[in-house]
Design a protein around this motif. Structure first.
Motif, PDB file in Angstrom:
ATOM      1  N   TYR A  88     -40.404 -15.638 -17.992  1.00  0.00           N
ATOM      2  CA  TYR A  88     -40.566 -16.733 -18.349  1.00  0.00           C
ATOM      3  C   TYR A  88     -39.468 -17.603 -16.749  1.00  0.00           C
ATOM      4  N   PHE A  89     -39.809 -18.649 -17.186  1.00  0.00           N
ATOM      5  CA  PHE A  89     -39.580 -20.021 -16.991  1.00  0.00           C
ATOM      6  C   PHE A  89     -39.501 -21.286 -16.784  1.00  0.00           C
ATOM      7  N   PRO A  90     -38.723 -22.224 -16.983  1.00  0.00           N
ATOM      8  CA  PRO A  90     -38.637 -23.182 -17.652  1.00  0.00           C
ATOM      9  C   PRO A  90     -39.700 -24.373 -18.082  1.00  0.00           C
ATOM     10  N   THR A  91     -40.671 -24.528 -17.203  1.00  0.00           N
ATOM     11  CA  THR A  91     -41.460 -25.280 -17.084  1.00  0.00           C
ATOM     12  C   THR A  91     -43.388 -24.523 -16.975  1.00  0.00           C
ATOM     13  N   ARG A  92     -43.974 -25.318 -17.756  1.00  0.00           N
ATOM     14  CA  ARG A  92     -45.419 -24.482 -17.528  1.00  0.00           C
ATOM     15  C   ARG A  92     -45.480 -24.761 -15.918  1.00  0.00           C
ATOM     16  N   ASP A  93     -45.496 -25.639 -15.306  1.00  0.00           N
ATOM     17  CA  ASP A  93     -45.803 -25.558 -13.686  1.00  0.00           C
ATOM     18  C   ASP A  93     -45.320 -24.790 -13.090  1.00  0.00           C
ATOM     19  N   ASP A  94     -44.017 -24.362 -13.142  1.00  0.00           N
ATOM     20  CA  ASP A  94     -43.858 -22.826 -12.996  1.00  0.00           C
ATOM     21  C   ASP A  94     -44.562 -21.414 -13.009  1.00  0.00           C
ATOM     22  N   VAL A  95     -45.079 -21.987 -14.554  1.00  0.00           N
ATOM     23  CA  VAL A  95     -45.961 -20.495 -14.496  1.00  0.00           C
ATOM     24  C   VAL A  95     -46.774 -20.611 -13.456  1.00  0.00           C
ATOM     25  N   ASP A  97     -47.103 -22.050 -11.084  1.00  0.00           N
ATOM     26  CA  ASP A  97     -47.501 -22.142  -9.162  1.00  0.00           C
ATOM     27  C   ASP A  97     -47.403 -20.409  -9.008  1.00  0.00           C
ATOM     28  N   PHE A  98     -46.525 -19.830  -9.911  1.00  0.00           N
ATOM     29  CA  PHE A  98     -46.159 -17.797  -9.743  1.00  0.00           C
ATOM     30  C   PHE A  98     -47.655 -17.100 -10.303  1.00  0.00           C
ATOM     31  N   VAL A  99     -48.074 -17.343 -10.938  1.00  0.00           N
ATOM     32  CA  VAL A  99     -48.827 -16.700 -11.409  1.00  0.00           C
ATOM     33  C   VAL A  99     -50.278 -16.811 -10.489  1.00  0.00           C
ATOM     34  N   ARG A 100     -50.279 -18.096  -9.667  1.00  0.00           N
ATOM     35  CA  ARG A 100     -51.547 -18.670  -9.046  1.00  0.00           C
ATOM     36  C   ARG A 100     -51.511 -17.975  -7.171  1.00  0.00           C
ATOM     37  N   GLY A 101     -49.240 -18.210  -7.307  1.00  0.00           N
ATOM     38  CA  GLY A 101     -48.806 -17.737  -5.369  1.00  0.00           C
ATOM     39  C   GLY A 101     -48.642 -16.690  -5.843  1.00  0.00           C
ATOM     40  N   HIS A 102     -48.275 -16.210  -6.619  1.00  0.00           N
ATOM     41  CA  HIS A 102     -47.823 -14.482  -6.319  1.00  0.00           C
ATOM     42  C   HIS A 102     -48.979 -13.153  -7.237  1.00  0.00           C
ATOM     43  N   PHE A 103     -48.556 -13.722  -8.538  1.00  0.00           N
ATOM     44  CA  PHE A 103     -49.398 -12.452  -9.376  1.00  0.00           C
ATOM     45  C   PHE A 103     -51.420 -12.608  -9.021  1.00  0.00           C
ATOM     46  N   ALA A 123     -52.131 -16.208 -18.369  1.00  0.00           N
ATOM     47  CA  ALA A 123     -51.916 -16.915 -20.255  1.00  0.00           C
ATOM     48  C   ALA A 123     -50.777 -17.746 -20.298  1.00  0.00           C
ATOM     49  N   ILE A 124     -51.407 -18.374 -19.198  1.00  0.00           N
ATOM     50  CA  ILE A 124     -49.275 -20.007 -19.266  1.00  0.00           C
ATOM     51  C   ILE A 124     -49.500 -20.130 -20.535  1.00  0.00           C
ATOM     52  N   THR A 125     -50.936 -20.322 -21.257  1.00  0.00           N
ATOM     53  CA  THR A 125     -49.426 -20.651 -22.694  1.00  0.00           C
ATOM     54  C   THR A 125     -48.835 -19.797 -23.666  1.00  0.00           C
TER      55      THR A 125
END
Length: 126
Positions: A88-95, A97-103, A123-125
């Motif tokens: 869980y992340f506070p914003t869509r941008d955080d999610v 960034d995490f998915v694209r940068g890590h997973f 599955a950002i949305t």
């Protein structure tokens, strides 16, 4: 039919139980390099912990995100988790960034060990 003493200590069985053994023995690429505990020995204990609730007091940049991603993927691949896990992340941008940068890089760099089990984490949305 149970496991024999030899099976319990065999490398194949150990890799199914321990995410660290799996990542190190299989040469899982993390940031373009094979995962290793060398220089990161402090990660061995948290990587091997399968407690349902975990909390850590830690410094920045000690690899906590990386080891937990590996643990979640390992658990999903080896049947410990039915539906993987959620972050869980506070914003869509955080999610995003995490998915694209890590997973996504972790999956892309490990097509045989991870990619064949996990196709889409974007599955950002949701």
């Amino acid at each position: 039919m149970g496991l024999s003493a030899n099976d319990i200590f065999s490398l194949d069985v150990w890799q199914q139980v321990d995410a660290g053994a799996w990542a190190e023995v299989r040469g899982i690429l993390l940031d373009g390099r094979p995962f290793s505990f060398v220089g990161h020995e402090y990660q061995i204990e948290p990587m091997g912990c399968n407690a349902p609730n975990q909390c850590a007091r830690k410094g920045a940049q000690v690899g906590w995100t990386s080891i937990n991603m590996l643990k979640k993927l390992h658990g999903t691949i080896h049947g410990r988790y039915q539906n993987g896990g959620l972050y869980y992340f506070p914003t869509r941008d955080d999610v995003s960034d995490f998915v694209r940068g890590h997973f996504n890089p972790l999956i892309d760099q490990n097509p045989e060990e991870i990619g064949r089990y996990v196709q889409n984490t974007d599955a950002i949305t949701i």
